[in-house]
Design a protein around this motif. Sequence first.
Motif, PDB file in Angstrom:
ATOM      1  N   TRP A 188       1.605   7.948 -15.930  1.00 31.27           N
ATOM      2  CA  TRP A 188       2.608   7.692 -14.836  1.00 31.27           C
ATOM      3  C   TRP A 188       1.898   8.264 -13.742  1.00 31.27           C
ATOM      4  N   PHE A 189       0.908   8.970 -13.780  1.00 33.30           N
ATOM      5  CA  PHE A 189       0.338   9.537 -12.555  1.00 33.30           C
ATOM      6  C   PHE A 189      -1.154   9.520 -12.470  1.00 33.30           C
ATOM      7  N   VAL A 214       6.495   1.294  -8.963  1.00 32.17           N
ATOM      8  CA  VAL A 214       5.876   1.164 -10.335  1.00 32.17           C
ATOM      9  C   VAL A 214       6.669   2.259 -11.112  1.00 32.17           C
ATOM     10  N   LEU A 215       6.460   3.380 -10.450  1.00 35.06           N
ATOM     11  CA  LEU A 215       6.996   4.614 -11.124  1.00 35.06           C
ATOM     12  C   LEU A 215       8.662   4.519 -11.205  1.00 35.06           C
ATOM     13  N   GLU A 252      -2.667  15.778  -5.502  1.00 37.94           N
ATOM     14  CA  GLU A 252      -2.732  16.913  -4.563  1.00 37.94           C
ATOM     15  C   GLU A 252      -1.680  17.955  -4.898  1.00 37.94           C
ATOM     16  N   TYR A 290      19.690  15.244  -7.917  1.00 38.87           N
ATOM     17  CA  TYR A 290      18.616  15.524  -7.273  1.00 38.87           C
ATOM     18  C   TYR A 290      18.175  16.934  -8.049  1.00 38.87           C
ATOM     19  N   ALA A 327       3.964   0.455  -3.517  1.00 36.89           N
ATOM     20  CA  ALA A 327       3.759  -0.229  -4.978  1.00 36.89           C
ATOM     21  C   ALA A 327       3.672   1.007  -6.020  1.00 36.89           C
ATOM     22  N   GLY A 328       3.100   1.977  -5.812  1.00 39.92           N
ATOM     23  CA  GLY A 328       3.038   3.030  -6.759  1.00 39.92           C
ATOM     24  C   GLY A 328       4.368   3.741  -7.042  1.00 39.92           C
ATOM     25  N   ILE A 376      15.359  11.652  -8.109  1.00 37.70           N
ATOM     26  CA  ILE A 376      14.227  12.307  -7.986  1.00 37.70           C
ATOM     27  C   ILE A 376      12.890  11.273  -7.746  1.00 37.70           C
ATOM     28  N   ASP A 402       0.912  -1.205  -0.036  1.00 34.42           N
ATOM     29  CA  ASP A 402      -0.005   0.043   0.178  1.00 34.42           C
ATOM     30  C   ASP A 402       0.946   1.275   0.097  1.00 34.42           C
ATOM     31  N   HIS A 415      13.654   9.621  -4.258  1.00 36.54           N
ATOM     32  CA  HIS A 415      13.547  10.517  -3.065  1.00 36.54           C
ATOM     33  C   HIS A 415      12.005  11.007  -2.704  1.00 36.54           C
ATOM     34  N   LEU A 416      11.548  11.426  -3.894  1.00 37.77           N
ATOM     35  CA  LEU A 416      10.315  12.288  -3.759  1.00 37.77           C
ATOM     36  C   LEU A 416       9.161  11.164  -3.767  1.00 37.77           C
ATOM     37  N   TRP A 417       8.873  10.251  -4.261  1.00 36.07           N
ATOM     38  CA  TRP A 417       7.906   9.330  -3.997  1.00 36.07           C
ATOM     39  C   TRP A 417       8.238   8.045  -3.184  1.00 36.07           C
TER      40      TRP A 417
END
Lengths: 165, 159
Positions: A85-86, A18-19, A91, A142, A14-15, A114, A11, A117-119
């Motif tokens: 991708w998104f 995948v990205l 948000e 980055y 996973a996203g 990126i 949860d 680190h970001l996602w």
Amino acid sequence: MGPEALGQLMDEQAGALVLYARQWSSVPEDNVQEAFIKLAEQKQPPPNPVGWLYRVVRNAAISSSRAEQRRRRHESVRAARNPAWFLPEQESNLDREAAALELQALPIEEREVIVAHLWGGLSFEQIGALIHVSSSTAHRWYCTGLTKLREKLGAACPRNPTIPS
Amino acid sequence: MSQESHDPELAIFARNLSGLIPSTGTFNRDRVLFAAGQARARGSIYLWRFAALAALFSGVGIFAVDRMQPTRQPAEWVVYVRVEVPVKSAPETLADESALAMAGRESMEDSPFSAYRLQQSAMRTGLEGLPSSSASPSTGEVLSSEEWRRGRFSEFLKP
């Protein structure tokens, strides 16, 4: 690792995984699925499961991208089937398709850092260990990549951003 | 995250960018959990298979070792047992036998239906003199129908 912990990890990650795999592979979902199954097979769960997952996904995605290079004649078909991708619900006030396109245009090392680190929430130390560079190098990539993205997206930063931290 | 906060505008842009939610594509959580469970079960199946094979091979080995050993001949033992048999003297034996015969004869003669008495009766009076089944149990006399009619039951009812 028990099913509850595995489900929670899915949860949360996973996203982003995948990205992350999408940076190399055209079948990122398969790469992520294999990584989670490998994690479930581990008798002793790794001390840092998130970092372990990113490493496994990265290796699988790079391997599958090498295999894909032999099938370049299907490139146009695959590109046409490339999903977004998104997600539409977001948000952010950025255009998700433009952001995805500009992200794709970045060099792979900047993209990778990126996304991780970001996602993915990985620290620069973890990213440095993952891609075998120092944390300062990872941070430099980055910042460079993020600056390029901001310029290309023409992002006027909101005065009062309402993004949760 | 401390390293990225050198440029505040860049940090804000990064937060804005991270607001985009990555798509999971065709990634199916339930399918992956099912496959993970299968993968874990596969490991235990291999363990059981290995244990079964090990037991089979050890059983075959024990059987082979047992068959390859030379067979032992069964040991035969002859045991002699001395048994004491009491032996009686010949004159005593004859005396016992004659005493038994005499006792038998006396007891036979006492009974009215004994073979000896029946034989004596037949010799004296012929076959007609033999008692019928309605003979008196005490004396062995034959009762005629007249006597039965006269009610000689009292003889039988005496205490």
